[in-house]
Design a protein around this motif. Structure first.
Motif, PDB file in Angstrom:
ATOM      1  N   ASN A 382       9.327  11.012   0.739  1.00 41.88           N
ATOM      2  CA  ASN A 382       9.277  11.303   2.186  1.00 41.88           C
ATOM      3  C   ASN A 382       7.938  11.953   2.539  1.00 41.88           C
ATOM      4  O   ASN A 382       7.007  11.922   1.735  1.00 41.88           O
ATOM      5  N   LEU A 383       7.840  12.558   3.716  1.00 40.83           N
ATOM      6  CA  LEU A 383       6.542  13.108   4.140  1.00 40.83           C
ATOM      7  C   LEU A 383       6.010  14.178   3.186  1.00 40.83           C
ATOM      8  O   LEU A 383       4.824  14.475   3.185  1.00 40.83           O
ATOM      9  N   GLN A 384       6.897  14.777   2.412  1.00 43.10           N
ATOM     10  CA  GLN A 384       6.461  15.780   1.434  1.00 43.10           C
ATOM     11  C   GLN A 384       6.834  15.352   0.012  1.00 43.10           C
ATOM     12  O   GLN A 384       6.986  16.196  -0.866  1.00 43.10           O
ATOM     13  N   PRO A 394       8.043  20.509   8.757  1.00 47.88           N
ATOM     14  CA  PRO A 394       7.260  19.790   9.763  1.00 47.88           C
ATOM     15  C   PRO A 394       7.717  18.331   9.842  1.00 47.88           C
ATOM     16  O   PRO A 394       7.886  17.678   8.804  1.00 47.88           O
ATOM     17  N   TRP A 395       7.916  17.854  11.036  1.00 49.44           N
ATOM     18  CA  TRP A 395       8.421  16.491  11.296  1.00 49.44           C
ATOM     19  C   TRP A 395       9.672  16.190  10.462  1.00 49.44           C
ATOM     20  O   TRP A 395       9.877  15.055  10.022  1.00 49.44           O
ATOM     21  N   SER A 396      10.456  17.242  10.208  1.00 52.98           N
ATOM     22  CA  SER A 396      11.704  17.085   9.446  1.00 52.98           C
ATOM     23  C   SER A 396      11.480  16.621   8.011  1.00 52.98           C
ATOM     24  O   SER A 396      12.422  16.352   7.291  1.00 52.98           O
ATOM     25  N   TYR A 399      10.925  10.180   7.297  1.00 58.60           N
ATOM     26  CA  TYR A 399      10.200   8.951   6.976  1.00 58.60           C
ATOM     27  C   TYR A 399       9.617   8.452   8.286  1.00 58.60           C
ATOM     28  O   TYR A 399      10.344   7.872   9.092  1.00 58.60           O
ATOM     29  N   HIS A 400       8.353   8.729   8.512  1.00 58.85           N
ATOM     30  CA  HIS A 400       7.693   8.239   9.725  1.00 58.85           C
ATOM     31  C   HIS A 400       7.231   6.808   9.486  1.00 58.85           C
ATOM     32  O   HIS A 400       6.615   6.521   8.463  1.00 58.85           O
ATOM     33  N   LEU A 401       7.526   5.947  10.463  1.00 62.40           N
ATOM     34  CA  LEU A 401       7.340   4.524  10.187  1.00 62.40           C
ATOM     35  C   LEU A 401       6.157   3.901  10.920  1.00 62.40           C
ATOM     36  O   LEU A 401       6.019   2.682  10.943  1.00 62.40           O
ATOM     37  N   ASN A 402       5.339   4.744  11.551  1.00 65.46           N
ATOM     38  CA  ASN A 402       4.189   4.116  12.209  1.00 65.46           C
ATOM     39  C   ASN A 402       2.905   4.278  11.416  1.00 65.46           C
ATOM     40  O   ASN A 402       1.844   4.008  11.912  1.00 65.46           O
ATOM     41  N   ILE A 403       2.993   4.701  10.195  1.00 66.29           N
ATOM     42  CA  ILE A 403       1.957   4.601   9.166  1.00 66.29           C
ATOM     43  C   ILE A 403       2.365   5.341   7.897  1.00 66.29           C
ATOM     44  O   ILE A 403       2.067   4.901   6.790  1.00 66.29           O
ATOM     45  N   ASN A 404       3.078   6.479   8.058  1.00 63.69           N
ATOM     46  CA  ASN A 404       3.190   7.422   6.945  1.00 63.69           C
ATOM     47  C   ASN A 404       3.953   6.879   5.748  1.00 63.69           C
ATOM     48  O   ASN A 404       3.463   6.968   4.611  1.00 63.69           O
ATOM     49  N   LEU A 405       5.154   6.340   5.969  1.00 60.18           N
ATOM     50  CA  LEU A 405       5.908   5.830   4.810  1.00 60.18           C
ATOM     51  C   LEU A 405       5.159   4.648   4.185  1.00 60.18           C
ATOM     52  O   LEU A 405       5.069   4.534   2.958  1.00 60.18           O
ATOM     53  N   ALA A 537       0.053   3.592  18.646  1.00 59.45           N
ATOM     54  CA  ALA A 537       0.421   4.897  18.046  1.00 59.45           C
ATOM     55  C   ALA A 537      -0.771   5.862  18.104  1.00 59.45           C
ATOM     56  O   ALA A 537      -1.835   5.493  17.692  1.00 59.45           O
ATOM     57  N   GLU A 538      -0.674   7.036  18.459  1.00 60.17           N
ATOM     58  CA  GLU A 538       0.320   7.722  19.240  1.00 60.17           C
ATOM     59  C   GLU A 538      -0.352   8.304  20.455  1.00 60.17           C
ATOM     60  O   GLU A 538      -0.375   9.493  20.665  1.00 60.17           O
ATOM     61  N   HIS A 539      -0.985   7.445  21.189  1.00 58.78           N
ATOM     62  CA  HIS A 539      -1.637   7.923  22.405  1.00 58.78           C
ATOM     63  C   HIS A 539      -1.786   6.755  23.379  1.00 58.78           C
ATOM     64  O   HIS A 539      -1.548   5.599  23.036  1.00 58.78           O
ATOM     65  N   HIS A 614      -8.761   9.636  18.497  1.00 58.86           N
ATOM     66  CA  HIS A 614      -7.393   9.815  17.994  1.00 58.86           C
ATOM     67  C   HIS A 614      -7.283   9.420  16.523  1.00 58.86           C
ATOM     68  O   HIS A 614      -7.909   8.454  16.075  1.00 58.86           O
ATOM     69  N   ARG A 615      -6.454  10.169  15.769  1.00 55.75           N
ATOM     70  CA  ARG A 615      -6.341   9.947  14.323  1.00 55.75           C
ATOM     71  C   ARG A 615      -5.790   8.570  13.978  1.00 55.75           C
ATOM     72  O   ARG A 615      -6.102   7.993  12.943  1.00 55.75           O
ATOM     73  N   HIS A 616      -4.921   8.034  14.840  1.00 64.08           N
ATOM     74  CA  HIS A 616      -4.425   6.677  14.568  1.00 64.08           C
ATOM     75  C   HIS A 616      -5.500   5.671  15.006  1.00 64.08           C
ATOM     76  O   HIS A 616      -6.090   5.838  16.072  1.00 64.08           O
ATOM     77  N   ILE A 617      -5.708   4.679  14.200  1.00 62.41           N
ATOM     78  CA  ILE A 617      -6.680   3.621  14.578  1.00 62.41           C
ATOM     79  C   ILE A 617      -5.911   2.320  14.495  1.00 62.41           C
ATOM     80  O   ILE A 617      -6.219   1.402  13.742  1.00 62.41           O
ATOM     81  N   GLY A 653      -5.383  14.652   7.275  1.00 67.12           N
ATOM     82  CA  GLY A 653      -5.497  14.142   5.903  1.00 67.12           C
ATOM     83  C   GLY A 653      -5.282  12.638   5.833  1.00 67.12           C
ATOM     84  O   GLY A 653      -6.137  11.889   5.358  1.00 67.12           O
ATOM     85  N   TRP A 654      -4.126  12.178   6.336  1.00 62.99           N
ATOM     86  CA  TRP A 654      -3.837  10.749   6.170  1.00 62.99           C
ATOM     87  C   TRP A 654      -4.814   9.882   6.943  1.00 62.99           C
ATOM     88  O   TRP A 654      -5.101   8.742   6.554  1.00 62.99           O
ATOM     89  N   SER A 655      -5.321  10.413   8.063  1.00 63.24           N
ATOM     90  CA  SER A 655      -6.229   9.618   8.875  1.00 63.24           C
ATOM     91  C   SER A 655      -7.536   9.383   8.118  1.00 63.24           C
ATOM     92  O   SER A 655      -8.123   8.287   8.143  1.00 63.24           O
ATOM     93  N   SER A 691      -3.406  18.130   2.926  1.00 66.24           N
ATOM     94  CA  SER A 691      -3.097  18.961   4.075  1.00 66.24           C
ATOM     95  C   SER A 691      -3.371  18.169   5.349  1.00 66.24           C
ATOM     96  O   SER A 691      -4.511  17.774   5.608  1.00 66.24           O
ATOM     97  N   HIS A 692      -2.300  17.951   6.123  1.00 66.97           N
ATOM     98  CA  HIS A 692      -2.459  17.226   7.413  1.00 66.97           C
ATOM     99  C   HIS A 692      -3.374  17.981   8.351  1.00 66.97           C
ATOM    100  O   HIS A 692      -4.228  17.295   8.959  1.00 66.97           O
ATOM    101  N   PRO A 693      -3.362  19.335   8.520  1.00 70.44           N
ATOM    102  CA  PRO A 693      -2.384  20.284   8.014  1.00 70.44           C
ATOM    103  C   PRO A 693      -1.108  20.273   8.856  1.00 70.44           C
ATOM    104  O   PRO A 693      -1.190  19.837   9.984  1.00 70.44           O
ATOM    105  N   PHE A 695       0.956  20.712   4.752  1.00 69.65           N
ATOM    106  CA  PHE A 695       1.141  19.785   3.636  1.00 69.65           C
ATOM    107  C   PHE A 695       1.877  18.530   4.087  1.00 69.65           C
ATOM    108  O   PHE A 695       2.932  18.576   4.679  1.00 69.65           O
ATOM    109  N   GLN A 696       1.264  17.400   3.802  1.00 76.84           N
ATOM    110  CA  GLN A 696       1.908  16.110   4.058  1.00 76.84           C
ATOM    111  C   GLN A 696       1.368  15.155   3.007  1.00 76.84           C
ATOM    112  O   GLN A 696       0.162  15.005   2.875  1.00 76.84           O
ATOM    113  N   ILE A 697       2.232  14.484   2.291  1.00 74.36           N
ATOM    114  CA  ILE A 697       1.792  13.839   1.051  1.00 74.36           C
ATOM    115  C   ILE A 697       1.091  12.493   1.248  1.00 74.36           C
ATOM    116  O   ILE A 697       0.409  11.998   0.359  1.00 74.36           O
TER     117      ILE A 697
HETATM  118  C1  FUC Z   1       2.587  10.528  12.807  1.00 74.42           C
HETATM  119  C2  FUC Z   1       1.224  11.171  12.958  1.00 74.42           C
HETATM  120  C3  FUC Z   1       1.226  12.631  12.820  1.00 74.42           C
HETATM  121  C4  FUC Z   1       2.070  13.040  11.635  1.00 74.42           C
HETATM  122  C5  FUC Z   1       3.457  12.477  11.750  1.00 74.42           C
HETATM  123  C6  FUC Z   1       4.331  12.803  10.604  1.00 74.42           C
HETATM  124  O1  FUC Z   1       3.301  10.606  13.950  1.00 74.42           O
HETATM  125  O2  FUC Z   1       0.608  10.843  14.145  1.00 74.42           O
HETATM  126  O3  FUC Z   1      -0.123  13.008  12.632  1.00 74.42           O
HETATM  127  O4  FUC Z   1       1.480  12.578  10.463  1.00 74.42           O
HETATM  128  O5  FUC Z   1       3.358  11.093  11.796  1.00 74.42           O
END
Ligand code: FUC
Length: 808
Positions: A382-384, A394-396, A399-405, A537-539, A614-617, A653-655, A691-693, A695-697
């Motif tokens: 998951n995010l951590q 943070p963010w529970s 599993y964020h599905l617009n890039i993170n997972l 995502a996300e703006h 914005h961090r999302h591209i 971090g992830w960006s 660190s997102h910040p 911590f976010q893996i």
């Molecule tokens: C997306 C990102 C945030 C954060 C969150 C968990 O929504 O835009 O920066 O990483 O996921």
């Protein structure tokens, strides 16, 4: 055992949330994790079990209950299930150009800010080992060897030397701690299990109501100590999920129980065997509960482990771990391994002679973290990953599905760790049924899925807890399912396993392509089939057919068509998808700016500029990780370069990790490297967690994948060695990179030029090796000179196995 990649520290981690995040050392077996502080008077381990989550079916008298599927997140602010008519209204409004109307529809009728259904990943327990020898010691060191996945703490008090060793065994599903000493003092310590009820992340009043945080406590049913085994059983108040923890101590000293603590006295050595579990079952039809006797299950694991004994488990653990970890190797540094502690190394980076060493270490550490948090039969990272101290992370820690997972799994494919990839497929499959229910409810379509934030209980809803972005627009995305399924398809592209494709991946591609083929609507104004309303995502505002969503749909159609051809499936969906794909027109270059547009209508309506950095591209996902923008498409590559340049280099971090991959695909080695450097220098804790910040893996995993992309690129049938080799990496070697078709490649280079490739063409793929920036004069295959020359070398299946030597 090799000692090249050891994280070492000369102080314990603070026993605080900050100390955990910045300094603790994580071990994990996919199911469970421990973050080790390594204290002297009190050694603290924060313990986790991946399925201890609030949310999902709520509890009545401790029993999980369905209530109109509202745990799937399909209710609006008034608590009613979102109506299809409301969604239809927003979809039509998306075709116009009045955003305020869409926002109103979403807020009045669609989104919810009830966060209880999503819930949050929970901290499980704290294990404190309290020693009676005081807190002042000499020769202190704690460390984590990521080549063997073993952590250690070592110190001396007067004449007695104390050692502890920690393992998280995947085969045994148990965490073990071996404690011993050399010297005249005996080992006397107290083992405390603390179940945190109230330790929370940011508990604002807002969160209190929205998350129902006051209901989050844990209820303990029993603590027993029988035959040297401590067992604890409890449930989460909010959803009734039951959990169990079992500990066994084996020692040559004496043991006793004193108000919930195990007391060990007069020992020379002790081994602690510990395991955790819940009655969670990743199955919608079973109400996400196993109904099993979890205490017996967990106890059996501990008993089996203790029967086998520490030494055997140690050997088994090393064999299990190294079989995956050793698949890839990166060498950039060729001096002696630094003796300096890792926190100092990170602080000094990049202005240190060990910069190359740290870059190597970061690559390997990301792979370590994935093996520790994602294995066959576990949930995905998951995010951590699997580590968490919060009640409300943070963010529970979801599993964020617009890039993170998706980003978490880029490493699994590119560095050839299929063993860590399977949980992603399981996860997407298990969301099929709740996804279908969501699609039926919201769109009247009988397949597919959507949703931006996911939990382990099939949450698919529009009522995401992060409903409004900084400009008041609802955070929603209809293309997450396409991106998820593309990530799953990457499993086939990189591992080349046709059985896996046929049996598990292809059914998902069909479901996904079918869903979008129904979801698209025709936009008369632009003559396109569009996702409406769409959201980059996300703006930014919500209009029909933004690049992010259109391009993901394009990609999943492409993947589906590709796979159906491989499997020779002539279903009628093929024709439909073929036609629709042509009407998507996702990638459009702005005549005004020369950049790839983020919004189709951005030249006409002034909508750019609110968050230009914005961090999302998201409008570049066709460049990376997807493959719509090909390396030889000069126009799109030029435009993508401009687009990325405009977005700037800064980010979370992830960006930054994302930008490594994007630049690598553009062949911009130095920019890719700059992002890698800034990821390590600016977004990395002392324990190397991203660190997102906070911590976010995902940044850890994205960083590794970015490096892999710099060193090996692949498209269908083409392999690009060293597509983005930075000047800073003058000499080096990488082994075990994976490319499309399951071709494993090792590369050596000298003076920034490749000198040798070793190809393991496991599945007899045919391909071209394209040295874009290098022109070899002579190619030797297994020491035999060949007639091959030039930049594009075509290999048939006979000629590709073995060493390829390149002479300039
Ligand atoms: C997306 C990102 C945030 C954060 C969150 C968990 O929504 O835009 O920066 O990483 O996921």
């Amino acid at each position: 055992m090799s000692t090249k990649y050891i994280l070492r520290y000369d102080k314990p981690a603070d026993r605080t949330v900050k100390g955990w995040e910045n300094e603790s050392l994580p071990i994990g077996n996919g199911y469970q994790g421990a973050s080790i502080c390594g204290g002297i008077d009190c050694d603290r381990l924060y313990l986790n079990e991946e399925s201890l989550w609030t949310g999902g079916p709520i509890s009545e008298n401790g029993v999980a209950q369905y209530k109109n599927n509202d745990f799937l997140g399909l209710t609006n602010r008034s608590g009613f299930t979102v109506k299809k008519e409301s969604i239809d209204k927003a979809r039509i409004q998306g075709l116009g150009d009045n955003n305020q109307k869409i926002v109103k529809t979403f807020i009045d009728e669609i989104v919810s800010d009830n966060r209880k259904a999503l819930g949050a990943y929970q901290s499980f327990a704290i294990l404190d080992l309290e020693f009676s020898h005081g807190g002042i010691a000499n020769d202190y060191e704690r460390q984590l060897n990521i080549e063997s996945a073993i952590a250690k703490t070592h110190y001396r008090i007067d004449g007695t030397v104390y050692n502890r060793e920690y393992i998280a065994s995947y085969p045994k599903r148990v965490i073990e701690i071996k404690i011993d000493k050399k010297g005249k003092e005996t080992l006397d310590f107290k083992l405390n299990i603390i179940i945190p009820h109230i330790e929370c992340g940011e508990v604002t009043d807002d969160n209190r109501t929205k998350f129902g945080i006051d209901d989050y406590g844990k209820v303990i049913h029993s603590r027993t100590y029988k035959a040297g085994i401590f067992s604890l059983l409890g449930h989460l108040r909010q959803n009734g999920l039951r959990f169990a923890l079992v500990v066994k101590v084996e020692t040559d000293g004496t043991t006793s129980l004193q108000s919930d603590s195990i007391i060990i006295n007069g020992a020379n050595k002790a081994v602690i065997y510990l395991s955790m579990g819940t009655d969670y079952n990743n199955d919608y039809s079973k109400e996400y509960r196993t109904k099993a006797d979890i205490i017996s299950e967990v106890r059996n694991r501990v008993i089996n482990a203790s029967k086998q004994g520490y030494n055997e488990i140690y050997k088994e653990h090393i064999a299990d771990y190294t079989a995956i970890f050793n698949k890839s190797r990166l060498c950039l540094f060729n001096g002696d391994t630094p003796k300096i502690t890792t926190d100092r190394l990170i602080k000094a980076y990049p202005f240190t002679k060990y910069a190359r060493y740290i870059e190597e270490l970061y690559y390997n550490y990301g792979r370590y973290l994935l093996i520790a948090s994602s294995r066959k039969n576990t949930l995905p990272a998951n995010l951590q990953g699997v580590w968490n101290v919060h009640q409300l992370p943070p963010w529970s820690s979801d599993y964020h599905l617009n890039i993170n997972l998706q980003m978490n799994y880029w490493t699994a494919t590119r560095t050839n760790m299929s063993e860590t990839f399977i949980p992603l497929i399981d996860f997407v499959e298990k969301r099929k049924e709740p996804g279908r229910i969501a699609a039926k409810t919201l769109f009247g379509i009988d397949c597919g899925s959507n949703g931006l934030a996911a939990n382990i209980f099939g949450y698919v809803g529009v009522g995401d807890p992060w409903t409004l972005d900084a400009h008041g627009f609802p955070s929603w995305s209809q293309s997450c399912y396409a991106w998820l399924c593309h990530s799953v398809y990457e499993g086939y592209l990189y591992y080349g396993d046709e059985t896996l494709l046929k049996e598990r991946i292809y059914p998902l591609l069909c479901d996904c392509a079918n869903f979008y083929s129904e979801l698209l609507i025709f936009d008369k104004k632009t003559g396109r089939m569009v996702i409406s309303p769409s959201y980059s995502a996300e703006h930014g505002p919500m209009y029909a057919g933004c690049t992010f969503e259109q391009d993901l749909v394009w990609q999943i159609f492409e993947d589906y068509l590709d796979a159906s051809e491989i499997l020779n499936d002539k279903s009628i969906l093929r024709d439909k998808v073929c036609k629709l794909q042509k009407l998507l027109n996702p990638l459009v270059i702005s005549k005004k700016t020369g950049r790839i547009k983020e919004w189709y209508n951005e030249d006409d309506i002034k909508i750019v500029g609110k968050e230009p950095f914005h961090r999302h591209i998201s409008h570049l996902i066709g460049l990376f990780p997807c493959n719509h923008i090909k390396r030889d498409d000069e126009l799109l590559i030029k435009s993508a370069k401009k687009t990325l340049k405009k977005r700037g280099n800064k980010g979370t971090g992830w960006s930054r990790a994302f930008k490594i991959g994007l630049n690598a695909r553009l062949g911009d080695a130095d920019k890719a490297y700059k992002n890698y450097r800034s990821l390590i220098a600016h977004c990395t804790h002392s324990n190397l967690w991203d660190s997102h910040p906070p911590f976010q893996i995902d940044g850890n995993f994205g960083g590794v994948a970015g490096v892999a992309e710099m060193l090996l690129g692949s498209e269908k049938g083409v392999i690009y060695p060293l597509p983005a080799l930075p000047k800073a990496w003058r000499n080096g070697m990488v082994e075990g990179l994976n490319s499309y078709g399951g071709v494993i490649v090792d590369i050596e280079w000298h003076n920034n030029q490749p000198t040798r490739l070793r190809i393991h063409n496991r599945l007899n793929a045919e391909f071209v090796i394209c040295f874009k920036d290098f022109s070899p004069q002579k190619i030797l295959i297994n020491k035999q000179e060949t007639e091959l020359c030039g930049n594009n070398l075509k290999f048939d299946k006979q000629s590709v196995e073995g060493d390829i030597e390149i002479v300039y």
